[in-house]
Design a protein around this motif. Structure first.
Motif, PDB file in Angstrom:
ATOM      1  N   ARG A  25      51.618  40.742  29.077  1.00  0.00           N
ATOM      2  CA  ARG A  25      51.553  41.393  30.439  1.00  0.00           C
ATOM      3  C   ARG A  25      52.281  42.515  30.478  1.00  0.00           C
ATOM      4  O   ARG A  25      53.499  42.461  29.884  1.00  0.00           O
ATOM      5  CB  ARG A  25      51.796  40.346  31.631  1.00  0.00           C
ATOM      6  CG  ARG A  25      50.906  39.315  31.676  1.00  0.00           C
ATOM      7  CD  ARG A  25      49.512  39.765  32.378  1.00  0.00           C
ATOM      8  NE  ARG A  25      48.861  38.394  32.502  1.00  0.00           N
ATOM      9  CZ  ARG A  25      48.113  38.288  33.709  1.00  0.00           C
ATOM     10  NH1 ARG A  25      47.718  39.359  34.294  1.00  0.00           N
ATOM     11  NH2 ARG A  25      47.350  37.256  33.901  1.00  0.00           N
ATOM     12  N   ARG A  27      54.223  45.750  33.323  1.00  0.00           N
ATOM     13  CA  ARG A  27      54.452  46.165  34.789  1.00  0.00           C
ATOM     14  C   ARG A  27      53.462  47.394  34.872  1.00  0.00           C
ATOM     15  O   ARG A  27      53.052  47.751  35.881  1.00  0.00           O
ATOM     16  CB  ARG A  27      56.102  46.498  34.895  1.00  0.00           C
ATOM     17  CG  ARG A  27      56.746  45.154  34.964  1.00  0.00           C
ATOM     18  CD  ARG A  27      58.336  45.431  35.166  1.00  0.00           C
ATOM     19  NE  ARG A  27      58.885  44.047  34.978  1.00  0.00           N
ATOM     20  CZ  ARG A  27      59.569  43.654  33.921  1.00  0.00           C
ATOM     21  NH1 ARG A  27      59.208  44.196  32.858  1.00  0.00           N
ATOM     22  NH2 ARG A  27      60.239  42.456  33.934  1.00  0.00           N
ATOM     23  N   THR A  49      39.737  48.229  34.747  1.00  0.00           N
ATOM     24  CA  THR A  49      40.834  48.641  35.744  1.00  0.00           C
ATOM     25  C   THR A  49      40.164  48.027  37.089  1.00  0.00           C
ATOM     26  O   THR A  49      39.092  48.121  37.111  1.00  0.00           O
ATOM     27  CB  THR A  49      41.404  50.054  35.797  1.00  0.00           C
ATOM     28  OG1 THR A  49      40.276  50.738  35.949  1.00  0.00           O
ATOM     29  CG2 THR A  49      42.132  50.392  34.491  1.00  0.00           C
ATOM     30  N   ASP A  54      43.485  50.104  43.712  1.00  0.00           N
ATOM     31  CA  ASP A  54      43.899  48.951  42.702  1.00  0.00           C
ATOM     32  C   ASP A  54      43.529  49.720  41.266  1.00  0.00           C
ATOM     33  O   ASP A  54      43.768  48.959  40.277  1.00  0.00           O
ATOM     34  CB  ASP A  54      43.069  47.876  42.923  1.00  0.00           C
ATOM     35  CG  ASP A  54      43.512  46.627  41.857  1.00  0.00           C
ATOM     36  OD1 ASP A  54      44.562  46.456  41.715  1.00  0.00           O
ATOM     37  OD2 ASP A  54      42.353  45.885  41.606  1.00  0.00           O
ATOM     38  N   THR A  57      45.754  49.016  38.175  1.00  0.00           N
ATOM     39  CA  THR A  57      45.867  47.654  37.874  1.00  0.00           C
ATOM     40  C   THR A  57      44.865  47.413  36.712  1.00  0.00           C
ATOM     41  O   THR A  57      43.945  47.838  36.769  1.00  0.00           O
ATOM     42  CB  THR A  57      45.464  46.714  38.886  1.00  0.00           C
ATOM     43  OG1 THR A  57      46.441  46.929  39.954  1.00  0.00           O
ATOM     44  CG2 THR A  57      45.579  45.274  38.456  1.00  0.00           C
ATOM     45  N   HIS A  59      42.871  44.702  34.575  1.00  0.00           N
ATOM     46  CA  HIS A  59      42.477  43.386  34.559  1.00  0.00           C
ATOM     47  C   HIS A  59      42.523  42.773  33.067  1.00  0.00           C
ATOM     48  O   HIS A  59      42.937  41.704  33.022  1.00  0.00           O
ATOM     49  CB  HIS A  59      41.241  43.271  35.465  1.00  0.00           C
ATOM     50  CG  HIS A  59      41.274  43.610  36.927  1.00  0.00           C
ATOM     51  ND1 HIS A  59      42.260  42.892  37.685  1.00  0.00           N
ATOM     52  CD2 HIS A  59      40.910  44.716  37.442  1.00  0.00           C
ATOM     53  CE1 HIS A  59      42.095  43.505  38.790  1.00  0.00           C
ATOM     54  NE2 HIS A  59      41.600  44.597  38.840  1.00  0.00           N
ATOM     55  N   SER A  75      47.846  43.823  33.273  1.00  0.00           N
ATOM     56  CA  SER A  75      49.046  44.169  34.532  1.00  0.00           C
ATOM     57  C   SER A  75      49.432  42.868  34.995  1.00  0.00           C
ATOM     58  O   SER A  75      48.879  41.729  34.896  1.00  0.00           O
ATOM     59  CB  SER A  75      48.706  44.802  35.723  1.00  0.00           C
ATOM     60  OG  SER A  75      48.091  46.102  35.241  1.00  0.00           O
ATOM     61  N   ARG A  77      50.679  40.266  37.344  1.00  0.00           N
ATOM     62  CA  ARG A  77      50.211  39.901  38.813  1.00  0.00           C
ATOM     63  C   ARG A  77      51.323  38.937  39.333  1.00  0.00           C
ATOM     64  O   ARG A  77      51.648  38.069  39.007  1.00  0.00           O
ATOM     65  CB  ARG A  77      49.056  39.162  38.893  1.00  0.00           C
ATOM     66  CG  ARG A  77      48.000  40.008  38.298  1.00  0.00           C
ATOM     67  CD  ARG A  77      46.622  39.168  38.132  1.00  0.00           C
ATOM     68  NE  ARG A  77      45.570  39.828  37.119  1.00  0.00           N
ATOM     69  CZ  ARG A  77      44.523  39.129  36.602  1.00  0.00           C
ATOM     70  NH1 ARG A  77      44.493  37.837  37.006  1.00  0.00           N
ATOM     71  NH2 ARG A  77      43.764  39.714  35.780  1.00  0.00           N
ATOM     72  N   ASP A  81      49.050  32.910  41.991  1.00  0.00           N
ATOM     73  CA  ASP A  81      47.590  32.909  41.682  1.00  0.00           C
ATOM     74  C   ASP A  81      47.505  33.581  40.377  1.00  0.00           C
ATOM     75  O   ASP A  81      46.256  33.574  39.878  1.00  0.00           O
ATOM     76  CB  ASP A  81      46.737  33.457  42.851  1.00  0.00           C
ATOM     77  CG  ASP A  81      47.227  35.064  42.889  1.00  0.00           C
ATOM     78  OD1 ASP A  81      48.053  35.288  42.434  1.00  0.00           O
ATOM     79  OD2 ASP A  81      46.085  35.643  43.551  1.00  0.00           O
ATOM     80  N   ASP A  82      48.432  33.595  39.575  1.00  0.00           N
ATOM     81  CA  ASP A  82      48.235  34.201  38.232  1.00  0.00           C
ATOM     82  C   ASP A  82      47.571  33.571  37.207  1.00  0.00           C
ATOM     83  O   ASP A  82      48.457  32.229  36.871  1.00  0.00           O
ATOM     84  CB  ASP A  82      49.478  34.986  37.731  1.00  0.00           C
ATOM     85  CG  ASP A  82      49.303  35.805  36.663  1.00  0.00           C
ATOM     86  OD1 ASP A  82      48.181  35.659  36.005  1.00  0.00           O
ATOM     87  OD2 ASP A  82      50.167  36.686  36.245  1.00  0.00           O
ATOM     88  N   PRO A  85      50.495  33.615  33.559  1.00  0.00           N
ATOM     89  CA  PRO A  85      51.670  34.313  34.089  1.00  0.00           C
ATOM     90  C   PRO A  85      52.928  34.487  33.044  1.00  0.00           C
ATOM     91  O   PRO A  85      53.669  33.797  32.926  1.00  0.00           O
ATOM     92  CB  PRO A  85      52.198  32.958  35.165  1.00  0.00           C
ATOM     93  CG  PRO A  85      51.920  31.912  34.853  1.00  0.00           C
ATOM     94  CD  PRO A  85      50.343  32.281  33.941  1.00  0.00           C
TER      95      PRO A  85
END
Length: 158
Positions: A25, A27, A49, A54, A57, A59, A75, A77, A81-82, A85
């Protein structure tokens, strides 16, 4: 036909697609994709994206390594809800290359933070180590791993 020692050829002789995809992931995923393609030579295979506000971002993205394999990234998140993570900057990978000195010059010239300049290992590899702008560690070298052992037969042979 049997698989070659690195397991990159299927039984019918065709090249195998990667079956293990390291993931990370970021930033600034779009910035990291640009860095990984410019500094290391990864090839952008797919970038999905968001739309509108958005749009920055990522995806899902897939980058192919020209010498085989690839990585997936997206990206970071925030929130609970990630589904994946991962902490940005916590990734590390060893990537095989036939051109470590040339790649080191390219990576350093593109702003990779040098952790270790090219050196010869005790096991016959030529390696170097750098960090990307997100803090991920990348070690590149000529060591391809030990040859795979022959598969045991399904009939229980040894």
């Amino acid at each position: 036909m049997t698989a070659d020692t690195n397991g990159t050829t299927s039984t019918d002789g065709t090249a195998r697609e990667p079956m293990v995809w390291p993931t990370l992931r970021a930033r600034d995923a779009l910035g990291l994709i640009r860095f990984l393609t410019d500094a290391f030579g990864f090839e952008e295979t797919l970038v999905v994206t968001g739309e509108g506000a958005d749009g920055n971002t990522v995806h899902h993205a897939e980058l192919s390594w020209p010498e085989g394999g690839g990585i997936m990234l997206g990206s970071v998140r925030g929130g609970g809800d990630d589904p994946w993570p991962l902490e940005p900057g916590s990734f590390g990978a060893y990537v095989v290359t036939d051109r470590p000195d040339e790649l080191f010059a390219r990576a350093a010239g593109a702003g990779a933070r040098v952790l270790r300049e090219p050196y010869d290992t005790g096991h016959g590899s030529r390696d170097f180590a750098v960090r990307d702008p997100e803090g991920n560690r990348w070690q590149f070298g000529t060591y391809r791993g030990e040859p795979r052992r022959p598969a045991r037969s399904a009939a229980g042979g040894s």
